[in-house]
Structure formats: C-alpha cells, structure tokens
Motif scaffolding. Sequence first.
Motif, short mmCIF file in Angstrom:
data_model
loop_
_atom_site.label_atom_id
_atom_site.label_comp_id
_atom_site.label_asym_id
_atom_site.label_seq_id
_atom_site.Cartn_x
_atom_site.Cartn_y
_atom_site.Cartn_z
N ARG A 252 0.85 -0.95 -0.02
CA ARG A 252 0.03 0.11 -0.02
C ARG A 252 0.91 1.40 -0.02
O ARG A 252 1.85 1.24 0.80
CB ARG A 252 -0.75 -0.09 1.35
CG ARG A 252 -1.56 1.47 1.44
CD ARG A 252 -2.79 1.23 2.21
NE ARG A 252 -2.55 0.32 3.54
CZ ARG A 252 -2.25 0.93 4.56
NH1 ARG A 252 -2.07 2.05 4.94
NH2 ARG A 252 -1.90 0.01 5.74
N LYS A 253 0.54 2.15 -0.82
CA LYS A 253 1.19 3.65 -0.85
C LYS A 253 0.44 4.55 0.17
O LYS A 253 -0.73 4.99 -0.27
CB LYS A 253 1.49 3.93 -2.14
CG LYS A 253 2.07 3.05 -3.05
CD LYS A 253 3.57 2.84 -2.61
CE LYS A 253 4.50 4.22 -2.43
NZ LYS A 253 5.76 4.08 -1.97
N ALA A 254 0.68 4.85 1.41
CA ALA A 254 -0.06 5.27 2.33
C ALA A 254 0.33 6.92 2.30
O ALA A 254 -0.52 7.68 2.53
CB ALA A 254 0.15 4.89 3.76
N ASN A 255 1.59 7.35 1.66
CA ASN A 255 2.04 8.58 1.57
C ASN A 255 1.81 9.14 0.24
O ASN A 255 2.77 8.94 -0.73
CB ASN A 255 3.26 8.86 2.11
CG ASN A 255 3.81 10.19 1.78
OD1 ASN A 255 2.87 11.15 1.83
ND2 ASN A 255 5.33 10.47 2.00
N ALA B 287 -5.16 13.16 -2.78
CA ALA B 287 -6.24 12.19 -2.17
C ALA B 287 -6.79 11.26 -3.34
O ALA B 287 -7.17 10.09 -3.14
CB ALA B 287 -7.56 12.52 -1.74
N SER B 288 -6.48 11.65 -4.92
CA SER B 288 -7.27 10.63 -6.11
C SER B 288 -6.21 9.81 -6.21
O SER B 288 -6.40 8.93 -7.14
CB SER B 288 -7.55 11.53 -6.98
OG SER B 288 -6.33 12.33 -7.56
N SER B 289 -4.80 9.68 -5.93
CA SER B 289 -3.71 8.92 -6.12
C SER B 289 -4.10 7.35 -5.87
O SER B 289 -4.66 7.21 -4.85
CB SER B 289 -2.39 9.34 -5.62
OG SER B 289 -1.90 10.59 -5.96
N PHE B 290 -3.65 6.61 -6.76
CA PHE B 290 -3.66 5.00 -6.31
C PHE B 290 -2.81 4.63 -5.25
O PHE B 290 -1.69 5.01 -4.97
CB PHE B 290 -3.10 4.47 -7.59
CG PHE B 290 -3.23 2.78 -7.46
CD1 PHE B 290 -4.27 1.87 -7.76
CD2 PHE B 290 -1.82 2.14 -7.06
CE1 PHE B 290 -4.32 0.60 -7.50
CE2 PHE B 290 -1.89 0.75 -7.21
CZ PHE B 290 -3.20 0.04 -7.12
N THR B 291 -3.62 3.95 -4.36
CA THR B 291 -2.88 3.54 -2.83
C THR B 291 -2.70 2.00 -2.98
O THR B 291 -1.64 1.51 -2.20
CB THR B 291 -3.68 3.87 -1.73
OG1 THR B 291 -4.99 3.49 -2.00
CG2 THR B 291 -3.80 5.40 -1.54
N GLY B 292 -3.38 1.21 -3.78
CA GLY B 292 -3.21 -0.15 -3.83
C GLY B 292 -4.53 -1.08 -4.09
O GLY B 292 -5.46 -0.48 -4.32
N ILE B 293 -4.29 -2.52 -4.10
CA ILE B 293 -5.37 -3.30 -4.59
C ILE B 293 -5.94 -3.79 -3.30
O ILE B 293 -6.89 -4.64 -3.31
CB ILE B 293 -4.90 -4.43 -5.43
CG1 ILE B 293 -3.78 -5.32 -4.66
CG2 ILE B 293 -4.07 -4.03 -6.80
CD1 ILE B 293 -3.43 -6.64 -5.28
N GLY B 294 -5.58 -3.64 -2.23
CA GLY B 294 -5.92 -4.19 -0.70
C GLY B 294 -4.81 -4.70 -0.11
O GLY B 294 -4.28 -5.63 -0.79
N GLN C 120 4.95 18.97 -6.27
CA GLN C 120 4.32 19.66 -7.33
C GLN C 120 2.95 20.03 -7.17
O GLN C 120 1.95 19.45 -6.63
CB GLN C 120 4.55 18.93 -8.49
CG GLN C 120 6.08 18.17 -8.80
CD GLN C 120 7.17 19.30 -9.17
OE1 GLN C 120 6.75 20.10 -10.02
NE2 GLN C 120 8.07 19.13 -8.41
N THR C 121 2.74 21.32 -7.62
CA THR C 121 1.29 21.82 -7.72
C THR C 121 0.37 20.98 -8.47
O THR C 121 -0.95 21.04 -8.31
CB THR C 121 1.38 23.30 -8.27
OG1 THR C 121 1.77 23.46 -9.61
CG2 THR C 121 2.23 24.23 -7.38
N THR C 122 0.82 19.99 -9.31
CA THR C 122 -0.14 19.17 -10.00
C THR C 122 -0.48 18.16 -8.96
O THR C 122 -1.52 17.58 -9.50
CB THR C 122 0.57 18.34 -11.29
OG1 THR C 122 1.76 17.73 -10.73
CG2 THR C 122 1.18 19.73 -12.09
N GLY C 123 -0.02 17.87 -8.05
CA GLY C 123 -0.48 16.75 -7.18
C GLY C 123 0.24 15.45 -7.50
O GLY C 123 0.13 14.37 -6.98
N VAL C 124 1.27 15.58 -8.47
CA VAL C 124 2.03 14.14 -8.89
C VAL C 124 3.20 14.43 -8.48
O VAL C 124 3.83 15.40 -9.30
CB VAL C 124 1.50 14.04 -10.31
CG1 VAL C 124 2.54 12.57 -10.97
CG2 VAL C 124 0.22 13.71 -10.43
N THR C 125 4.12 13.76 -8.04
CA THR C 125 5.57 13.95 -7.86
C THR C 125 6.47 13.75 -9.14
O THR C 125 6.05 12.82 -9.63
CB THR C 125 5.93 13.00 -6.50
OG1 THR C 125 5.56 13.07 -5.59
CG2 THR C 125 7.47 12.97 -6.67
#
Length: 273
Positions: free
Chosen positions: A58-61, A65-72, A206-211
């Motif tokens: 899981r990617k907790a950080n 809020a819309s970024s993918f965090t995992g499949i469970g 980044q201001t885009t919300g994507v590193t």
Amino acid sequence: MEFLQQLFQNQSYDPKSFFLIAGPCVVESEDLVMEVANDVYAICKKLGIPYVFKASYRKANRTSASSFTGIGDEAAMQLVKKVGDHFGLPTTSDIHAHEEAAQAAKYIDILQIPAFLCRQTDLLVAAAETGKIVNVKKGQFVSGDAMKFAVDKIRKAGNDKVMLTERGTTFGYQDLIVDYRNISIMSAHNVPVVMDCTHSLQQPNQTTGVTGGNPQLIGTIAKAAIATGAHGLFIETHPDPSCAKSDGANMLQLSSLEELLVQLVKIRKAVVE
C-alpha cells in the motif's frame, strides 16, 4: 537468503559485491510483480548479485487524495509472498503504523520504515519485535549521524537486524540532494547501508499533485553509491514507468536495468581491488 545471514549473523559481507533491492513501487497486479521479479531475478543471477524483491502493498503517503494506493493490503501482501516463494527470494515492503507490523511480518522478510516515519518510536519498536530485518529509510530532514537513534530504538527492542537507507535530503520545497558522506556515516552505526537510487531523485510537492523526478540521473546516483561503499542499492523499476500507478516519474525502465548493473559490477570491482 544466504547473503542476509552473512550480513546479520556473521556480521561480514564480501566487499566486492553489493545486493539489489528492486521491484515496482506498488503492487499493481499479479502480472506486473511476476514480470518484474522474473526479469530482475534472471539479470541478478547472471551477474551474481543477491536480489531482494520489493513492492509496496500500500502507498500510504501520496500527494493527492485521488492517487492510487493499492489493490488491498491482504491481497497485495499475498502477491509479494507469492513472488518470494516462486523465485526463492527475500522480499520487502513498507509498513506505516505499528499495528501493521505483525500482519506484514507473516508475508514479508524485511520490514521497511518509510523516510517520513523514521523517528516514529512505536512503529520502529513494533517492527523490531517481529524479529524480522528492519530497513529504516533516512528521513529527508534527518542527518546520517542522527539515524543512530533509530538504530538504538530497534536494538533496545531486542532486534540487531537493522539496515539504513539513504534517500536524499530536502533541498528547497521541490527537490532533493544526496550527501554521500551519509553512506560512510551511517555505516559507522555498524549496519548495512543501502542507497535508494530512485526516490532520491524525486521532485516532491508539485502543484499538479503528482511527484516529479529525474530518472535520467539514476545511473549517476547508483555509480557514486557503489564507489563510496554502499552495501546495497534500492531501485524501483517498471516495464513502462509512464503507465506506473505510483512514482513513475522517477523509476528506472526495466529494459535499462541490466546495462546499468553490468557497469556497477565493474565499478565495484575496480574500487575494491
């Protein structure tokens, strides 16, 4: 697993060699983790490099809020274990809270503490109490010398199997730099030291919300780390980083890994001879 025993039981390691922690940033699917593990395993076997498979369950950080965090969590941990069992590899993944440690330890060989959490005492102690190897990433805001306190917390909890990973230092709001003195400084804590060659090239916030990232410099980071005595390298890799669901901007193209590792083996040999 033999090289891990050398690291933590015999307290010795062949200075001519280095180990590799590699895999996709996060478990996206069974097909992906198996493909990456298969290719990296074959390369490392050919070059004689000990290999640890890495994928976060899981990617907790995440920035957005819309970024993918995992499949469970459970499904992803099972896939990490499946990779380890299938290829006979040690595995690693992040844990994010003390209550995750015991659960993750059922599936994973090396519990990785994220950089932002390297001072989180209850997390470090919980990881130590599992008896697993604990790899603590140096916080972007922490000196290499100050990481002795993280090591002490784990050892005082009864676990001597500690690794430290250098992953860059905050430089302004949106960049990182690598201070290679930290490899020597952290080695003085009597632990193996790993260089994270991909996260150290992130361009966060980044201001885009994507590193963002600078993957074209992965080779530069890796070569300098090998020349300065890192015990291991951490490289996130993906068949198509542009389609990766996490950290694609700073991952290594899987097809580029073998050429880089060939160069690194030559550098290490030249440095120690």
